[in-house]
Scaffold this motif. Structure first.
Motif, mmCIF file in Angstrom:
data_model
loop_
_atom_site.group_PDB
_atom_site.id
_atom_site.type_symbol
_atom_site.label_atom_id
_atom_site.label_comp_id
_atom_site.label_asym_id
_atom_site.label_seq_id
_atom_site.Cartn_x
_atom_site.Cartn_y
_atom_site.Cartn_z
ATOM 1 N N THR A 25 0.838 -1.196 0.000
ATOM 2 C CA THR A 25 0.000 0.000 0.000
ATOM 3 C C THR A 25 0.880 1.255 0.000
ATOM 4 O O THR A 25 0.557 2.247 -0.657
ATOM 5 C CB THR A 25 -0.935 -0.014 1.226
ATOM 6 O OG1 THR A 25 -1.795 -1.154 1.103
ATOM 7 C CG2 THR A 25 -1.795 1.238 1.308
ATOM 8 N N GLY A 75 -11.736 -1.447 0.853
ATOM 9 C CA GLY A 75 -10.467 -2.133 1.086
ATOM 10 C C GLY A 75 -10.743 -3.365 1.938
ATOM 11 O O GLY A 75 -11.841 -3.511 2.498
ATOM 12 N N ALA A 76 -9.751 -4.240 2.047
ATOM 13 C CA ALA A 76 -9.929 -5.424 2.883
ATOM 14 C C ALA A 76 -10.100 -5.016 4.347
ATOM 15 O O ALA A 76 -10.825 -5.665 5.108
ATOM 16 C CB ALA A 76 -8.741 -6.362 2.724
ATOM 17 N N ALA A 77 -9.465 -3.914 4.749
ATOM 18 C CA ALA A 77 -9.583 -3.460 6.133
ATOM 19 C C ALA A 77 -11.029 -3.064 6.441
ATOM 20 O O ALA A 77 -11.581 -3.452 7.472
ATOM 21 C CB ALA A 77 -8.633 -2.288 6.378
ATOM 22 N N ILE A 121 0.932 -8.270 11.579
ATOM 23 C CA ILE A 121 -0.160 -7.639 10.817
ATOM 24 C C ILE A 121 -1.242 -7.155 11.765
ATOM 25 O O ILE A 121 -2.200 -7.861 12.063
ATOM 26 C CB ILE A 121 -0.799 -8.582 9.780
ATOM 27 C CG1 ILE A 121 -0.967 -9.995 10.372
ATOM 28 C CG2 ILE A 121 -0.061 -8.589 8.475
ATOM 29 C CD1 ILE A 121 -2.167 -10.698 9.805
ATOM 30 N N TYR A 123 -3.781 -5.637 11.499
ATOM 31 C CA TYR A 123 -5.117 -5.364 10.940
ATOM 32 C C TYR A 123 -6.232 -5.856 11.865
ATOM 33 O O TYR A 123 -7.316 -5.289 11.892
ATOM 34 C CB TYR A 123 -5.276 -6.029 9.569
ATOM 35 C CG TYR A 123 -4.412 -5.428 8.493
ATOM 36 C CD1 TYR A 123 -4.673 -4.156 8.006
ATOM 37 C CD2 TYR A 123 -3.338 -6.126 7.963
ATOM 38 C CE1 TYR A 123 -3.888 -3.591 7.018
ATOM 39 C CE2 TYR A 123 -2.542 -5.571 6.975
ATOM 40 C CZ TYR A 123 -2.822 -4.317 6.508
ATOM 41 O OH TYR A 123 -2.033 -3.766 5.533
ATOM 42 N N PHE A 158 -6.498 -15.634 9.461
ATOM 43 C CA PHE A 158 -5.596 -14.986 8.497
ATOM 44 C C PHE A 158 -4.767 -16.070 7.820
ATOM 45 O O PHE A 158 -3.838 -16.602 8.429
ATOM 46 C CB PHE A 158 -4.685 -13.996 9.231
ATOM 47 C CG PHE A 158 -5.440 -12.881 9.915
ATOM 48 C CD1 PHE A 158 -5.627 -11.665 9.283
ATOM 49 C CD2 PHE A 158 -5.973 -13.059 11.193
ATOM 50 C CE1 PHE A 158 -6.330 -10.643 9.898
ATOM 51 C CE2 PHE A 158 -6.677 -12.030 11.818
ATOM 52 C CZ PHE A 158 -6.854 -10.819 11.175
ATOM 53 N N TYR A 163 1.641 -16.092 8.344
ATOM 54 C CA TYR A 163 0.817 -15.952 9.548
ATOM 55 C C TYR A 163 0.424 -17.318 10.120
ATOM 56 O O TYR A 163 0.123 -17.448 11.303
ATOM 57 C CB TYR A 163 -0.453 -15.137 9.267
ATOM 58 C CG TYR A 163 -0.221 -13.870 8.477
ATOM 59 C CD1 TYR A 163 0.963 -13.145 8.615
ATOM 60 C CD2 TYR A 163 -1.186 -13.397 7.592
ATOM 61 C CE1 TYR A 163 1.184 -11.995 7.886
ATOM 62 C CE2 TYR A 163 -0.971 -12.237 6.852
ATOM 63 C CZ TYR A 163 0.211 -11.550 6.997
ATOM 64 O OH TYR A 163 0.421 -10.418 6.265
ATOM 65 N N ASP A 187 -9.637 -13.315 6.447
ATOM 66 C CA ASP A 187 -8.991 -12.141 5.867
ATOM 67 C C ASP A 187 -7.963 -12.638 4.861
ATOM 68 O O ASP A 187 -6.847 -12.983 5.225
ATOM 69 C CB ASP A 187 -8.318 -11.294 6.951
ATOM 70 C CG ASP A 187 -7.571 -10.098 6.348
ATOM 71 O OD1 ASP A 187 -7.530 -9.980 5.106
ATOM 72 O OD2 ASP A 187 -7.022 -9.296 7.123
ATOM 73 N N ALA A 189 -6.861 -10.875 2.266
ATOM 74 C CA ALA A 189 -6.559 -9.634 1.531
ATOM 75 C C ALA A 189 -5.543 -9.823 0.405
ATOM 76 O O ALA A 189 -5.761 -9.390 -0.720
ATOM 77 C CB ALA A 189 -6.059 -8.568 2.500
ATOM 78 N N ALA A 190 -4.437 -10.474 0.732
ATOM 79 C CA ALA A 190 -3.341 -10.564 -0.241
ATOM 80 C C ALA A 190 -3.144 -11.990 -0.761
ATOM 81 O O ALA A 190 -2.111 -12.294 -1.340
ATOM 82 C CB ALA A 190 -2.051 -10.051 0.401
ATOM 83 N N SER A 213 -8.385 -7.691 -0.858
ATOM 84 C CA SER A 213 -8.034 -6.320 -1.202
ATOM 85 C C SER A 213 -8.255 -6.130 -2.701
ATOM 86 O O SER A 213 -7.859 -6.975 -3.502
ATOM 87 C CB SER A 213 -6.570 -6.092 -0.840
ATOM 88 O OG SER A 213 -6.238 -4.760 -1.069
ATOM 89 N N LYS A 216 -4.664 -4.643 -4.395
ATOM 90 C CA LYS A 216 -3.416 -5.413 -4.453
ATOM 91 C C LYS A 216 -3.412 -6.230 -5.749
ATOM 92 O O LYS A 216 -3.351 -5.654 -6.819
ATOM 93 C CB LYS A 216 -3.280 -6.292 -3.204
ATOM 94 C CG LYS A 216 -3.040 -5.464 -1.925
ATOM 95 C CD LYS A 216 -2.909 -6.333 -0.683
ATOM 96 C CE LYS A 216 -2.675 -5.480 0.563
ATOM 97 N NZ LYS A 216 -2.836 -6.269 1.806
ATOM 98 N N THR A 224 -10.339 -0.038 -3.001
ATOM 99 C CA THR A 224 -11.454 -0.983 -3.090
ATOM 100 C C THR A 224 -11.108 -2.283 -2.379
ATOM 101 O O THR A 224 -9.930 -2.616 -2.202
ATOM 102 C CB THR A 224 -11.818 -1.327 -4.555
ATOM 103 O OG1 THR A 224 -10.646 -1.792 -5.234
ATOM 104 C CG2 THR A 224 -12.404 -0.133 -5.282
HETATM 105 C C1 LIG Z 1 -3.257 -5.580 2.905
HETATM 106 C C2 LIG Z 1 -4.002 -6.302 3.953
HETATM 107 C C3 LIG Z 1 -5.167 -5.761 4.520
HETATM 108 C C4 LIG Z 1 -5.671 -4.390 4.139
HETATM 109 O O1 LIG Z 1 -6.134 -4.363 2.829
HETATM 110 P P1 LIG Z 1 -6.629 -2.990 2.190
HETATM 111 O O2 LIG Z 1 -7.295 -3.408 0.931
HETATM 112 O O3 LIG Z 1 -5.416 -2.160 1.970
HETATM 113 O O4 LIG Z 1 -7.568 -2.360 3.162
HETATM 114 C C5 LIG Z 1 -5.824 -6.492 5.477
HETATM 115 N N1 LIG Z 1 -5.381 -7.700 5.867
HETATM 116 C C6 LIG Z 1 -4.276 -8.267 5.337
HETATM 117 C C7 LIG Z 1 -3.846 -9.610 5.823
HETATM 118 C C8 LIG Z 1 -3.545 -7.584 4.365
HETATM 119 O O5 LIG Z 1 -2.454 -8.138 3.833
#
Ligand SMILES: *Cc1c(COP(=O)(O)O)cnc(C)c1O
Length: 387
Positions: A25, A75-77, A121, A123, A158, A163, A187, A189-190, A213, A216, A224
């Motif tokens: 990011t 976003g994933a967050a 992480i 998050y 996660f 992780y 989660d 996200a990536a 995410s 990404k 988004t």
């Molecule tokens: C990058 C990430 C997020 C956040 O994602 P965004 O789309 O930037 O909000 C959340 N959790 C994990 C594990 C991530 O790698």
């Protein structure tokens, strides 16, 4: 071309760079494809019934990802907050108005595993913004089962390989926890590619919800994110989100982001995982070859190897380079970042427990031809350090 157009970054006195590291990011995540940018431009030209458009786009994303339902957020967050809030409000819709005050909720506890990764992480802390009580549980199945009670709204997992080091994996946890009737959020996200991960956690493993995410690996607009899974829970996420004046009002996706995201997702899914992998591998092989040629192997043996897995266990190649003695990845990055054409090369964070002279190169965000610049930047660093 000699007419150099002033771009938005130059105008602000900010240098651009080549990303040979990750979809960080902090570097701007990823770059959208021209079609994605074009669809955002198109979307910006017309008024539309926003809710109708959003619902149509979300339905299409559900179909594309083979899920029952989908929702696009910022976003994933944001996805993590909306999904955990939705699980707390599931049995009492009026409670949505009370968030983040959850003290008299029937269910207000969210369980996460207390692994080493929690410091890597953070998050998971965002879950607390919903008013949820975060319960950290010793990372084994029995402790997890014991921690689950009538106040448990959901468990959040996660799945990245880093992780999951030393703790039970999603493959083991999800089926067991599902039997207890507790909601499960992943989660992820990536965790792309492979494309199939878009439905793997929900459809194959049985999680209720998964978040990704958008900015990404999908290469959608930076702001988004995608939630997929259970239709009812996703309808609650939607009620909690903008434009409704509830917990998620701050997570506002515009018509432009919706249009851009759905185009990016179509492109991501229609591409072939293997071809994408091979294209990156070819670029990395070019870098390997150039570095190999630049140094006499008898004098300066530089160890390089191709890893067929991304840093977090995704399906992408990485080129790892062991720099000659005395050199460090961090110093190499400082050097390449200071070049006129700046390059960000991969430096492992301490949690990866990698020797400090190892760099990783990732071609996910490299444009055609940029591999040459990346190779030369690393060669430049090694030469400077040897001289
Ligand atoms: C990058 C990430 C997020 C956040 O994602 P965004 O789309 O930037 O909000 C959340 N959790 C994990 C594990 C991530 O790698």
């Amino acid at each position: 071309m000699d007419t150099k157009t002033i771009n938005c970054y130059e105008k602000m006195g900010i240098q651009t760079l080549i990303n040979a590291s990750e979809t960080y990011t902090n570097l701007g995540g990823s770059l959208m494809e021209p079609e994605t940018i074009e669809s955002m431009k198109e979307a910006g030209k017309h008024f539309v019934n926003y809710m109708e458009f959003r619902d149509a786009v979300c339905r299409h994303c559900a179909t594309l990802t083979k899920n029952d339902a989908a929702f696009i957020t910022t976003g994933a967050a944001a996805g993590l907050e909306l999904t955990t809030a939705a699980c707390m409000c599931e049995n009492n819709m009026e409670s949505m108005e009370k968030l983040p005050d959850t003290k008299d909720f029937q269910k207000n506890e969210i369980i996460v595993l207390d692994g080493k990764f929690l410091t890597i992480i953070p998050y998971w802390k965002l879950i607390g913004l919903t008013g949820a009580k975060i319960i950290k549980v010793k990372p084994d199945i029995n402790s997890l089962k014991e921690a689950i009670n009538e106040k448990t709204a959901a468990c959040v997992f996660f799945p990245a390989s880093l992780y999951e080091r030393d703790i039970p994996k999603c493959e083991e946890l999800i089926p067991e926890i599902k039997k207890l009737g507790v909601k499960i959020i992943v989660d992820a996200a990536a965790q792309l590619p492979p494309i199939s991960n878009l439905w793997y956690y929900t459809k194959t493993l049985g999680a209720d919800l998964a978040v990704f995410s958008g900015g990404k690996h999908i290469k959608g607009p930076q702001c988004t994110g995608l939630i997929v899974g259970d239709e009812h829970l996703i309808s609650i996420c939607k009620m909690l989100a903008s434009p409704n004046e509830k917990l998620g009002r701050g997570f506002k996706t515009g018509k432009e982001e919706l249009a851009g995201f759905v185009t990016a997702l179509e492109l991501f899914i229609s591409a072939d995982d293997k071809k994408r992998f091979d294209r990156q591998k070819k670029q990395l092989e070019k870098i390997e070859e150039m570095i190999q040629k630049a140094f006499l192997p008898e004098l300066y043996p530089i160890k390089m190897w191709m890893q067929e897995e991304g840093r977090l266990g995704t399906y992408q190649p990485l080129l790892l380079i062991s720099l000659p003695e005395g050199m460090t990845a961090r110093e190499c990055n400082e050097y390449t970042r200071a070049l006129e054409t700046a390059v960000d090369i991969g430096v492992y964070q301490p949690e990866f427990e990698m020797p400090e002279n190892i760099i990783f190169l990732n071609a996910y965000n490299l444009k055609e031809g940029e591999e040459i610049i990346v190779a030369n930047s690393v060669i430049g660093y090694i030469q400077k350090s040897l001289s």
